[in-house]
Design a protein around this motif. Sequence first.
Motif, short mmCIF file in Angstrom:
data_model
loop_
_atom_site.label_atom_id
_atom_site.label_comp_id
_atom_site.label_asym_id
_atom_site.label_seq_id
_atom_site.Cartn_x
_atom_site.Cartn_y
_atom_site.Cartn_z
N GLN A 44 0.83 -1.21 0.00
CA GLN A 44 0.00 0.00 0.00
C GLN A 44 0.87 1.26 0.00
O GLN A 44 0.57 2.22 -0.70
N ARG A 45 1.92 1.26 0.80
CA ARG A 45 2.82 2.43 0.84
C ARG A 45 3.47 2.62 -0.52
O ARG A 45 3.60 3.76 -0.99
N ALA A 46 3.86 1.56 -1.18
CA ALA A 46 4.48 1.66 -2.50
C ALA A 46 3.49 2.23 -3.52
O ALA A 46 3.86 3.07 -4.34
N TRP A 47 2.22 1.77 -3.47
CA TRP A 47 1.22 2.29 -4.39
C TRP A 47 0.95 3.77 -4.14
O TRP A 47 0.80 4.56 -5.06
N THR A 48 0.89 4.14 -2.86
CA THR A 48 0.61 5.53 -2.50
C THR A 48 1.74 6.45 -2.95
O THR A 48 1.49 7.53 -3.48
N SER A 49 2.97 6.02 -2.77
CA SER A 49 4.11 6.87 -3.14
C SER A 49 4.29 6.96 -4.64
O SER A 49 4.86 7.94 -5.13
#
Length: 172
Positions: free
Chosen positions: A165-170
């Motif tokens: 999720q953090r990778a998608w958000t960034s």
Amino acid sequence: MIREVLKYPHPILKTPTQKVQDIDQEIYNLVQDMFDTMYHEEGVGLAANQIGVPLRIMVIDTTPRKDSQPLKLVLINPELVHAEGNIVYKEGCLSFPGISLEVERFSRVYLKALDLEGKEVEYTLEGFPAIVFQHELDHLEGITFIDRVKGVKRRLALEKYAKLQRAWTSSS
């Protein structure tokens, strides 16, 4: 119409759904949207609450799976009548992209539901179709497949999902 598939931890995914009272044009349209969305996302099952509609409706189509009997179902207000046997299968979920987990399920299920015409139908499902049914029924009950995994496997899966999720958000 293709709809957005809600991603965990959206609260509707943890909320039990409501019975369908009337099968009308709105329900027909919803079912078509569910199939359109499921095919677009390359899934084999979808519960209505995964697209933000808190009703007891699921669609299943195992036809794309070469290792499964072709089966396409619309199940409204489905109920598990009886289940037997055990099977462990590595499941994925459209609401948890990038995660797959081994989950223990019943290997055979007997169910009843309404079809799109409002007639009561009964099915016996085995193997992969039984797994898909149980996965989608869990969604309708506000349970996700990650809730079926305990201990360190659950913790590691949640950590991996948070990292994704953090990778998608960034990247967006």
